[in-house]
Design a protein around this motif. Structure first.
Motif, PDB file in Angstrom:
ATOM      1  N   PHE A 124       0.132   3.296   5.943  1.00 14.04           N
ATOM      2  CA  PHE A 124      -0.118   3.810   7.293  1.00 14.04           C
ATOM      3  C   PHE A 124      -0.838   2.762   8.135  1.00 14.04           C
ATOM      4  O   PHE A 124      -0.496   2.539   9.297  1.00 14.04           O
ATOM      5  N   GLU A 125      -1.828   2.119   7.561  1.00 11.76           N
ATOM      6  CA  GLU A 125      -2.575   1.099   8.298  1.00 11.76           C
ATOM      7  C   GLU A 125      -1.673  -0.057   8.707  1.00 11.76           C
ATOM      8  O   GLU A 125      -1.755  -0.548   9.835  1.00 11.76           O
ATOM      9  N   LYS A 140      -0.480  -1.272  12.678  1.00 15.02           N
ATOM     10  CA  LYS A 140      -0.711  -2.624  13.202  1.00 15.02           C
ATOM     11  C   LYS A 140       0.534  -3.201  13.873  1.00 15.02           C
ATOM     12  O   LYS A 140       0.431  -4.126  14.659  1.00 15.02           O
ATOM     13  N   ILE A 141       1.688  -2.651  13.551  1.00 17.23           N
ATOM     14  CA  ILE A 141       2.939  -3.151  14.141  1.00 17.23           C
ATOM     15  C   ILE A 141       3.017  -2.698  15.595  1.00 17.23           C
ATOM     16  O   ILE A 141       2.905  -1.513  15.903  1.00 17.23           O
ATOM     17  N   GLN A 157      -7.254  -5.988   1.415  1.00 15.89           N
ATOM     18  CA  GLN A 157      -6.969  -4.596   1.051  1.00 15.89           C
ATOM     19  C   GLN A 157      -8.306  -3.879   0.957  1.00 15.89           C
ATOM     20  O   GLN A 157      -9.220  -4.341   0.288  1.00 15.89           O
ATOM     21  N   LYS A 158      -8.408  -2.739   1.642  1.00 17.62           N
ATOM     22  CA  LYS A 158      -9.665  -1.998   1.669  1.00 17.62           C
ATOM     23  C   LYS A 158     -10.015  -1.466   0.283  1.00 17.62           C
ATOM     24  O   LYS A 158      -9.141  -1.106  -0.489  1.00 17.62           O
ATOM     25  N   GLY A 159     -11.314  -1.408   0.038  1.00 17.20           N
ATOM     26  CA  GLY A 159     -11.818  -0.823  -1.193  1.00 17.20           C
ATOM     27  C   GLY A 159     -12.425   0.535  -0.874  1.00 17.20           C
ATOM     28  O   GLY A 159     -12.858   0.792   0.253  1.00 17.20           O
ATOM     29  N   TYR A 160     -12.492   1.410  -1.882  1.00 15.51           N
ATOM     30  CA  TYR A 160     -12.998   2.765  -1.655  1.00 15.51           C
ATOM     31  C   TYR A 160     -13.943   3.196  -2.774  1.00 15.51           C
ATOM     32  O   TYR A 160     -13.783   2.808  -3.933  1.00 15.51           O
TER      33      TYR A 160
END
Length: 187
Positions: A92-93, A97-98, A162-165
């Protein structure tokens, strides 16, 4: 005859004395045996009391561990599901961004879905690891790229790839980041 009576009485007294000495020895033996039995019973009783205390302590420890394990299971319920949702969130992220003309409404729909998904995850205790422009922390980040940059301090996160959680206080996925390093000044 008097003498025979005297002798008989003396023999009788000697026999009585011997019998009483034998009786006393028997009584002493019985008393020692009973005392020994009492001591053995006291020791056995102490051993049993110690066993009961140890078993009681073990039971309390088992109960405490069970309660802790149960609390952990409730705290991290759904960990597997969220772990499977995170790649969808990443996609989704990327889609948001596109930038392309004529698809603004389409992107707005994506943005709403993305925001709803973020709200649901945060309500369940999922939080993003904030690492951009922070010092590299190997416990929650993976440095996959380094870049020479003298404008910022060494080991500063330049870009989040890449996001971390985190799931409550547990690492769900480490952030993949680009980290700064010093340029060699001798070159």
């Amino acid at each position: 005859m008097d003498e025979n009576v005297k002798i008989a009485e003396e023999v009788k007294e000697d026999t009585v004395m011997e019998t009483s000495v034998k009786d006393e020895k028997k009584k002493d033996k019985k008393k020692k045996f009973i005392d020994k039995e009492k001591e053995e019973l006291k020791n056995a009783n102490l051993e049993l009391k110690e066993k009961v205390l140890r078993i009681t302590a073990d039971m309390q420890n088992m109960r405490r561990r069970y309660d802790l394990d149960l609390a952990q299971a409730y705290k991290y319920d759904g960990f597997d599901l969220v772990e499977k949702i995170l790649p969808i969130l990443d996609n989704f992220e990327r889609a948001l961004k596109i930038k392309s003309e004529g698809n603004e409404k389409f992107l707005e729909g994506f943005k709403m879905i993305y925001e709803n998904l973020i709200a649901i995850l945060s309500s369940k205790g999922i939080t993003e690891i904030d690492c951009l422009n922070k010092e590299f922390d190997p416990t929650v980040m993976n440095a996959v790229v380094t870049e020479a940059n003298n404008d910022v301090m060494e080991n500063t996160v330049l870009e989040v790839l890449q996001k971390g959680y985190m799931y409550n206080d547990r690492l769900m996925r480490p952030a993949m980041v680009k980290v700064s390093c010093r340029e060699n000044e001798s070159e």
